[in-house]
Design a protein around this motif. Structure first.
Motif, mmCIF file in Angstrom:
data_model
loop_
_atom_site.group_PDB
_atom_site.id
_atom_site.type_symbol
_atom_site.label_atom_id
_atom_site.label_comp_id
_atom_site.label_asym_id
_atom_site.label_seq_id
_atom_site.Cartn_x
_atom_site.Cartn_y
_atom_site.Cartn_z
ATOM 1 N N UNK A 50 40.086 -61.667 86.808
ATOM 2 C CA UNK A 50 40.607 -61.810 88.174
ATOM 3 C C UNK A 50 39.476 -61.689 89.194
ATOM 4 N N UNK A 51 38.591 -60.724 89.009
ATOM 5 C CA UNK A 51 37.508 -60.491 89.952
ATOM 6 C C UNK A 51 36.520 -61.659 89.961
ATOM 7 N N UNK A 63 34.109 -72.340 88.040
ATOM 8 C CA UNK A 63 32.881 -71.696 87.586
ATOM 9 C C UNK A 63 33.160 -70.796 86.396
ATOM 10 N N UNK A 64 34.288 -70.074 86.437
ATOM 11 C CA UNK A 64 34.663 -69.182 85.342
ATOM 12 C C UNK A 64 34.775 -69.959 84.031
ATOM 13 N N UNK A 65 35.508 -71.082 84.077
ATOM 14 C CA UNK A 65 35.742 -71.857 82.850
ATOM 15 C C UNK A 65 34.507 -72.627 82.394
ATOM 16 N N UNK A 102 42.678 -54.558 79.364
ATOM 17 C CA UNK A 102 42.683 -54.264 80.807
ATOM 18 C C UNK A 102 41.365 -54.695 81.446
ATOM 19 N N UNK A 103 40.240 -54.394 80.786
ATOM 20 C CA UNK A 103 38.930 -54.787 81.321
ATOM 21 C C UNK A 103 38.820 -56.309 81.422
ATOM 22 N N UNK A 104 39.296 -57.005 80.414
ATOM 23 C CA UNK A 104 39.275 -58.468 80.444
ATOM 24 C C UNK A 104 40.135 -59.037 81.550
ATOM 25 N N UNK A 105 41.314 -58.471 81.722
ATOM 26 C CA UNK A 105 42.235 -58.942 82.765
ATOM 27 C C UNK A 105 41.625 -58.776 84.156
#
Length: 192
Positions: free
Chosen positions: A53-54, A63-65, A46-49
């Protein structure tokens, strides 16, 4: 594949753990099983999901990837090493003084990991899966999820129990065996 694996563990770990404890005629500590699943599977999932998203909403997927995932890799490696050091510090004396006991625990784990890997890898070949799907599927299938098993064993039986020792030996065996199986995948890439 990792997300599907985590969801499967979330749904099946408790019932399978209860079943296996019941087969051994041990009392089934459902609260401990559910707590272990909640803390070590559901919470990180849940924390990862939500954090993914945030971060994507704030910084963007590119930027995330390209930036964030590269920052996370050393953190996960350090966390894994810290966990292994902590585990082995509790069981180090037994590992060093009773090598035959460790061997008797390690042999079935070695056989099981290899058997599941080769069955899955062979089935992937029969199903004509691409190498990019076959190798991770076989490796994830052969993985034993010792992090949840360690937590459950400690919560149910205590840190000095034989169950906790078996899970620590499992980690000790799984790392080199999985590296060996990665090597098998790399050498057999042209079969697919």
């Amino acid at each position: 594949m990792v997300a599907i694996n985590s969801l499967t563990m979330l749904l099946l770990y408790g019932p399978l753990g209860g079943f296996l404890l019941g087969v051994g005629r041990l009392p089934v500590p459902w609260q401990a099983l559910l707590l272990s699943i909640s803390i070590y599977v559901a919470l990180p999932l849940v924390a990862g999901y939500f954090s993914r998203k945030w971060i994507i909403k704030v910084k963007g997927e590119k930027w995330f990837k390209e930036n964030f995932l590269h920052l996370l890799t050393p953190v996960s490696i350090v966390a894994l090493l810290f966990t292994l050091i902590l585990l082995f510090s509790f069981k180090g004396e037994i590992i060093l003084t009773k090598p035959l006991t460790i061997l008797w625990i390690a042999i079935p784990l070695f056989i099981q990991t290899n058997l599941i890997f080769f069955l899955t890898y062979g089935l992937a070949k029969l199903l004509k899966l691409k190498y990019e799907d076959a190798a991770p599927s076989a490796l994830i299938g052969a993985s034993n999820h010792f992090e949840v098993a360690i937590a459950t064993a400690i919560m149910v039986f205590g840190i000095s129990s034989g169950a906790a020792l078996a899970t620590v030996v499992g980690v000790l065996i799984e790392v080199p065996v999985m590296l060996m199986l990665v090597s098998v995948c790399k050498r057999t890439r042209n079969f697919f």
